[in-house]
Design a protein around this motif. Structure first.
Motif, mmCIF file in Angstrom:
data_model
loop_
_atom_site.group_PDB
_atom_site.id
_atom_site.type_symbol
_atom_site.label_atom_id
_atom_site.label_comp_id
_atom_site.label_asym_id
_atom_site.label_seq_id
_atom_site.Cartn_x
_atom_site.Cartn_y
_atom_site.Cartn_z
ATOM 1 N N LYS A 223 0.809 -1.209 0.000
ATOM 2 C CA LYS A 223 0.000 0.000 0.000
ATOM 3 C C LYS A 223 0.850 1.270 0.000
ATOM 4 C CE LYS A 223 -3.987 -2.038 2.363
ATOM 5 N NZ LYS A 223 -4.866 -1.991 3.557
ATOM 6 N N LEU A 224 2.060 1.191 0.548
ATOM 7 C CA LEU A 224 2.937 2.369 0.591
ATOM 8 C C LEU A 224 3.633 2.628 -0.737
ATOM 9 C CD1 LEU A 224 4.541 1.924 4.136
ATOM 10 C CD2 LEU A 224 2.736 3.515 3.446
ATOM 11 N N ASP A 225 3.493 1.742 -1.662
ATOM 12 C CA ASP A 225 4.085 1.951 -2.987
ATOM 13 C C ASP A 225 3.379 3.119 -3.680
ATOM 14 O OD1 ASP A 225 5.086 1.851 -5.551
ATOM 15 O OD2 ASP A 225 4.917 -0.322 -5.739
ATOM 16 N N PRO A 226 4.129 4.084 -4.243
ATOM 17 C CA PRO A 226 3.475 5.221 -4.932
ATOM 18 C C PRO A 226 2.585 4.787 -6.087
ATOM 19 C CG PRO A 226 5.802 5.685 -4.535
ATOM 20 C CD PRO A 226 5.587 4.239 -4.181
ATOM 21 N N ASN A 227 2.883 3.668 -6.684
ATOM 22 C CA ASN A 227 2.093 3.176 -7.810
ATOM 23 C C ASN A 227 0.981 2.219 -7.376
ATOM 24 O OD1 ASN A 227 3.692 4.593 -9.701
ATOM 25 N ND2 ASN A 227 5.240 2.957 -9.649
ATOM 26 N N TYR A 228 0.681 2.188 -6.096
ATOM 27 C CA TYR A 228 -0.343 1.267 -5.603
ATOM 28 C C TYR A 228 -1.725 1.690 -6.111
ATOM 29 C CZ TYR A 228 -3.587 -0.982 -2.375
ATOM 30 O OH TYR A 228 -4.622 -1.701 -1.837
ATOM 31 N N ARG A 229 -2.476 0.730 -6.598
ATOM 32 C CA ARG A 229 -3.866 0.929 -7.018
ATOM 33 C C ARG A 229 -4.707 -0.168 -6.392
ATOM 34 N NH1 ARG A 229 -1.375 4.707 -8.205
ATOM 35 N NH2 ARG A 229 -1.246 5.818 -10.197
ATOM 36 N N ASN A 230 -5.784 0.243 -5.764
ATOM 37 C CA ASN A 230 -6.649 -0.732 -5.106
ATOM 38 C C ASN A 230 -7.516 -1.428 -6.150
ATOM 39 O OD1 ASN A 230 -8.113 -2.239 -3.345
ATOM 40 N ND2 ASN A 230 -9.087 -0.538 -2.286
ATOM 41 N N VAL A 231 -7.264 -2.718 -6.351
ATOM 42 C CA VAL A 231 -7.997 -3.494 -7.366
ATOM 43 C C VAL A 231 -8.662 -4.732 -6.765
ATOM 44 C CG1 VAL A 231 -6.577 -2.677 -9.274
ATOM 45 C CG2 VAL A 231 -5.862 -4.714 -8.000
ATOM 46 N N GLU A 232 -8.606 -4.876 -5.460
ATOM 47 C CA GLU A 232 -9.247 -6.025 -4.808
ATOM 48 C C GLU A 232 -10.758 -5.844 -4.825
ATOM 49 O OE1 GLU A 232 -9.094 -8.241 -0.429
ATOM 50 O OE2 GLU A 232 -7.444 -6.951 -1.088
ATOM 51 N N PHE A 233 -11.478 -6.922 -5.093
ATOM 52 C CA PHE A 233 -12.937 -6.842 -5.180
ATOM 53 C C PHE A 233 -13.571 -7.972 -4.386
ATOM 54 C CE2 PHE A 233 -11.686 -9.548 -8.710
ATOM 55 C CZ PHE A 233 -12.645 -10.550 -8.730
ATOM 56 N N LEU A 234 -14.845 -7.835 -4.130
ATOM 57 C CA LEU A 234 -15.621 -8.856 -3.424
ATOM 58 C C LEU A 234 -16.946 -9.052 -4.123
ATOM 59 C CD1 LEU A 234 -18.136 -7.507 -1.531
ATOM 60 C CD2 LEU A 234 -16.165 -6.638 -0.276
ATOM 61 N N ILE A 235 -17.514 -10.230 -3.922
ATOM 62 C CA ILE A 235 -18.847 -10.565 -4.425
ATOM 63 C C ILE A 235 -19.624 -11.184 -3.270
ATOM 64 C CG2 ILE A 235 -20.190 -11.986 -6.026
ATOM 65 C CD1 ILE A 235 -17.923 -11.813 -8.016
ATOM 66 N N THR A 236 -20.772 -10.614 -2.971
ATOM 67 C CA THR A 236 -21.579 -11.137 -1.874
ATOM 68 C C THR A 236 -22.186 -12.474 -2.280
ATOM 69 O OG1 THR A 236 -23.502 -9.884 -2.651
ATOM 70 C CG2 THR A 236 -22.101 -8.845 -0.995
ATOM 71 N N THR A 237 -22.232 -13.399 -1.297
ATOM 72 C CA THR A 237 -22.705 -14.757 -1.579
ATOM 73 C C THR A 237 -24.111 -15.015 -1.051
ATOM 74 O OG1 THR A 237 -21.672 -15.568 0.459
ATOM 75 C CG2 THR A 237 -20.345 -15.622 -1.551
ATOM 76 N N GLY A 238 -24.624 -14.136 -0.200
ATOM 77 C CA GLY A 238 -25.963 -14.342 0.335
ATOM 78 C C GLY A 238 -25.965 -15.396 1.434
ATOM 79 N N PRO A 239 -27.132 -15.836 1.852
ATOM 80 C CA PRO A 239 -28.432 -15.548 1.244
ATOM 81 C C PRO A 239 -29.012 -14.180 1.590
ATOM 82 C CG PRO A 239 -28.731 -16.964 3.141
ATOM 83 C CD PRO A 239 -27.248 -16.791 2.976
ATOM 84 N N GLY A 240 -28.480 -13.521 2.613
ATOM 85 C CA GLY A 240 -29.012 -12.232 3.022
ATOM 86 C C GLY A 240 -28.079 -11.095 2.654
ATOM 87 N N PRO A 241 -28.460 -9.869 3.025
ATOM 88 C CA PRO A 241 -27.618 -8.703 2.745
ATOM 89 C C PRO A 241 -26.413 -8.645 3.674
ATOM 90 C CG PRO A 241 -29.550 -8.045 3.994
ATOM 91 C CD PRO A 241 -29.734 -9.504 3.680
#
Length: 326
Positions: A223-241
């Motif tokens: 994260k301390l890298d000047p060229n850091y870009r946040n590209v991590e993602f998530l997908i909700t699996t349910g069954p609820g919110p």
């Protein structure tokens, strides 16, 4: 015979007029006669009470004053501001991701140079996800995600965490030999990560695609890298919110096809430390030991190696779909 006196009442409309003849008429008699006549007149014409004074405040003026008071009270009421328009969740782009299981990733004879691509030559395909992206709502986030997909930066990277009944994480940034992501050098910085308007959508059901910010577990040196870009993602699996994710992560799409694949990933067993290990970890974190955070990064890791075996953008004639809130 002496002079005689008599009363001669002239015929007149006024009976109060009396003519007296002769000087010998008694004054007492005259006074009595006048009193009697006064009483008779009073009885014939009773006194009428004076009329009531006119109303000094006409009804029109009174109505105007009431109207003035009413208008003043209404003007003092502040109306609520108009509600903002709903977020534009029109699907502008569609991409696909193939998820597979690699049985040979944890083999004991692997070398340092081995990667997911070299180890997982015969994977077991779980299936394909088709994701719809909200390009009108968060254009920078969608553009960066498409760049990662089209450059194959997500290909042969791991699903590194699965929280059953909540979501799974992918796209952790780091070393490629560990199944982690290396974003392109020219990937723009995502300014929407600090824009409150980008956090309006909620993680209200299964299949929500979100840029992971609060649950991001990239290493601090990355994260301390000047060229850091946040590209991590998530997908909700349910069954609820997942309301604990709301307001902290950017929702930028949802699953159009392949919810059975999401269910299959969420059902994979994960590493869960025992209660004694959790207590030691909490104590180490209290003492400021950095190893506590490193050990915690292995929690909820799937016991089977799940990875993105392929990805790309779907070119269709009409990519836009009707708005569909996640």
């Amino acid at each position: 015979m002496g002079e005689t006196s008599s009363f001669d009442r002239r015929p007149s409309t006024s009976s109060a007029f009396i003519q007296i003849r002769g000087p010998s008429v008694s004054r007492h008699y005259i006074k009595k006669r006048c009193r009697s006549h006064h009483f008779t007149t009073a009885m014939a014409f009773p006194l009428i009470p004076p009329p009531a004074p006119p109303n000094l405040l006409p009804s029109s003026v009174a109505f105007t004053r009431r109207s003035l008071l009413l208008s003043t009270s209404l003007s003092s009421i502040t109306l609520p501001p108009p509600s903002p328009p709903p977020p534009d969740t029109t699907v502008t782009d569609r991409i696909f991701m193939d998820f597979s299981i690699c049985p040979a990733y944890s083999k004991p004879d692997r070398t340092v140079s081995d990667t997911v691509a070299t180890l997982c030559t015969e994977p077991f395909l779980l299936g394909r996800l088709v994701l719809g992206l909200y390009g009108h709502l968060v254009p920078t986030t969608v553009s960066n995600f498409k760049s990662m997909v089209n450059s194959s930066s997500y290909k042969n990277t791991l699903v590194h965490k699965v929280l059953p009944g909540q979501f799974f994480l992918a796209g952790r940034q780091g070393r490629r030999e560990l199944g982690e992501v290396r974003p392109p050098a020219d990937l723009p910085r995502n300014v929407e990560a600090v824009d409150p308007k980008a956090f309006r959508l909620a993680h209200s059901k299964a299949g929500v695609l979100s840029l992971c910010l609060s649950e991001n577990d990239d290493e601090d040196d990355v994260k301390l890298d000047p060229n850091y870009r946040n590209v991590e993602f998530l997908i909700t699996t349910g069954p609820g919110p997942c309301p604990e994710l709301d307001g902290k992560n950017i929702v930028f799409g949802h699953v159009l096809e392949g919810m059975d694949v999401v269910t299959a990933i969420s059902s994979i067993p994960t590493y869960k430390p025992g209660e004694r290990i959790r207590q030691f970890n909490d104590f180490a974190e209290f003492l400021g030991d950095e190893r506590a955070l490193n050990a915690r990064s292995s929690w909820n890791r799937p016991l089977k190696t799940v990875f993105i075996s392929d990805c790309g953008e779907l070119r269709v004639t009409k990519p836009s779909l009707s708005p569909s809130l996640p």
